[in-house]
Design a protein around this motif. Structure first.
Motif, PDB file in Angstrom:
ATOM      1  N   VAL A   1       0.783  -1.202   0.030  1.00  0.00           N
ATOM      2  CA  VAL A   1      -0.008   0.156  -0.023  1.00  0.00           C
ATOM      3  C   VAL A   1       0.820   1.374   0.009  1.00  0.00           C
TER       4      VAL A   1
ATOM      5  N   ALA B   1      -6.138  -0.291   2.439  1.00  0.00           N
ATOM      6  CA  ALA B   1      -5.677  -0.052   1.017  1.00  0.00           C
ATOM      7  C   ALA B   1      -6.771   0.896   0.736  1.00  0.00           C
TER       8      ALA B   1
ATOM      9  N   VAL C   1      -5.701   3.106  -2.442  1.00  0.00           N
ATOM     10  CA  VAL C   1      -4.970   1.903  -3.331  1.00  0.00           C
ATOM     11  C   VAL C   1      -5.806   0.879  -3.568  1.00  0.00           C
TER      12      VAL C   1
ATOM     13  N   LEU D   1      -6.012  -2.826  -5.165  1.00  0.00           N
ATOM     14  CA  LEU D   1      -5.015  -4.087  -5.321  1.00  0.00           C
ATOM     15  C   LEU D   1      -5.464  -4.872  -6.419  1.00  0.00           C
TER      16      LEU D   1
ATOM     17  N   ARG E   1      -0.296  -3.468  -6.896  1.00  0.00           N
ATOM     18  CA  ARG E   1      -1.026  -2.264  -7.145  1.00  0.00           C
ATOM     19  C   ARG E   1      -1.777  -2.119  -8.396  1.00  0.00           C
TER      20      ARG E   1
END
Length: 322
Positions: free
Chosen positions: A128, A148, A153, A155, A288
């Motif tokens: 993150v 996250a 962020v 994923l 990411r």
């Protein structure tokens, strides 16, 4: 009085105390001893046993085809992950990366090393905050996903293999198998004694793992919303624990530990492969979403999913997705 007579009298006087101490040990003290041994108490591995580029390393030693190898000076992603998956992603590193990109001081990886091992919780924070580029873990916990999201962020989780979530006991425990419902009842506090599941008359000491660890996240999923509140304190009786199969069976193998069958099915590689063992799940390479266009990251993902990369998964004693 003869010396032998004195010795005999002393022994007779001491005998009640010896018998009392033996009784206390057998009925109380022994129950407080961790039956899983030092290896499982530490819940860790010897990092240098699985280092890349080391002739004596225990990793699967496969060298990637030329198109998948990085050269000195290339942009290369930082790899990180869970303890249980360290041997497999170290093997990927060994296959693709040039020597000199991993630094290890004898106890931990250096700050500039492109290979790291921060465990599950640390690896999720690293992906993150950008200090790792690809991490290797089981499914993230709800809190890790929220962390996250809070940091903006998103994923990407790429399934790269299968693993079994297993339950383990001390080898002296006569119980060989539990049902899924019995395990849930033990960890929710309904079942308190091994005699209720075919064992001897001894309290069940149900061990839990730290919040945020891969094993604890898997256990929360296994419990299907039931609160984990085992009846007995740790080491109050015969112990029940849980982890991932390879971590127990491969990394910290111990003669004192035995894996239980679940619903009558033992967690062998074949039973994981054919999904007859009831608790089988993916593990992932995670990056990411904002880095989806990075050529170096996609190069690693492509290699892992290639025939050779999946062979590394198999040779590392996991189950490939292919």
């Amino acid at each position: 009085m003869k010396r032998s007579t004195c010795v005999l009298i002393c022994l007779l006087c001491a005998l009640p105390f010896i018998l009392f101490d033996a009784f206390v040990y057998l009925h109380f003290t022994r129950r407080l001893i961790n039956p899983f041994g030092k290896e499982m108490q530490e819940k860790s591995i010897v990092l240098q046993d699985f280092l890349p580029f080391d002739e004596g390393s225990k990793i699967a030693k496969v060298r990637a085809a030329e198109e998948y190898r990085f050269a000195p000076g290339d942009v290369m992603p930082v790899l990180d992950g869970a303890t249980a998956l360290y041997p497999v992603y170290s093997a990927f590193f060994n296959a693709m990366y040039p020597e000199g990109t991993c630094s290890f001081d004898g106890s931990d990886f250096g700050e500039t090393s492109l290979l790291q091992k921060r465990n599950t919780g640390g690896a999720f924070k690293a992906i993150v905050n950008g200090t790792a580029d690809i991490i290797f873990c089981a499914s993230p916990s709800q809190k890790q996903l929220e962390y996250a999201e809070q940091n903006g962020v998103e994923l990407v989780l790429v399934p790269i293999g299968f693993e079994a979530f297993v339950f383990l006991v001390n080898d002296s425990n006569p119980v060989q198998s539990l049902t899924v419902e019995q395990v849930r009842d033990i960890y929710s506090g309904k079942i308190k004694n091994w005699s209720e599941v075919g064992g001897d008359n001894s309290p069940i000491s149900a061990i839990t793992r730290p919040e945020g660890s891969g094993s604890q996240t898997a256990m929360l999923s296994f419990m299907k919303g039931l609160e984990i509140k085992p009846a007995n304190s740790i080491y109050a009786g015969r112990t029940l624990g849980y982890s991932f199969r390879y971590y127990v069976d491969g990394i910290v193998a111990s003669k004192n530990i035995r894996l239980l069958a679940l619903n009558g099915v033992y967690p062998s590689k074949e039973n994981i492969r054919n999904h007859t063992y009831p608790v089988v799940s993916n593990f992932y390479a995670i990056y990411r979403k904002s880095d989806s266009e990075r050529v170096d990251i996609q190069k690693v993902i492509s290699y892992i999913l290639s025939e050779q990369g999946q062979r590394i998964v198999e040779e590392s004693s996991y189950i490939s997705v292919n």
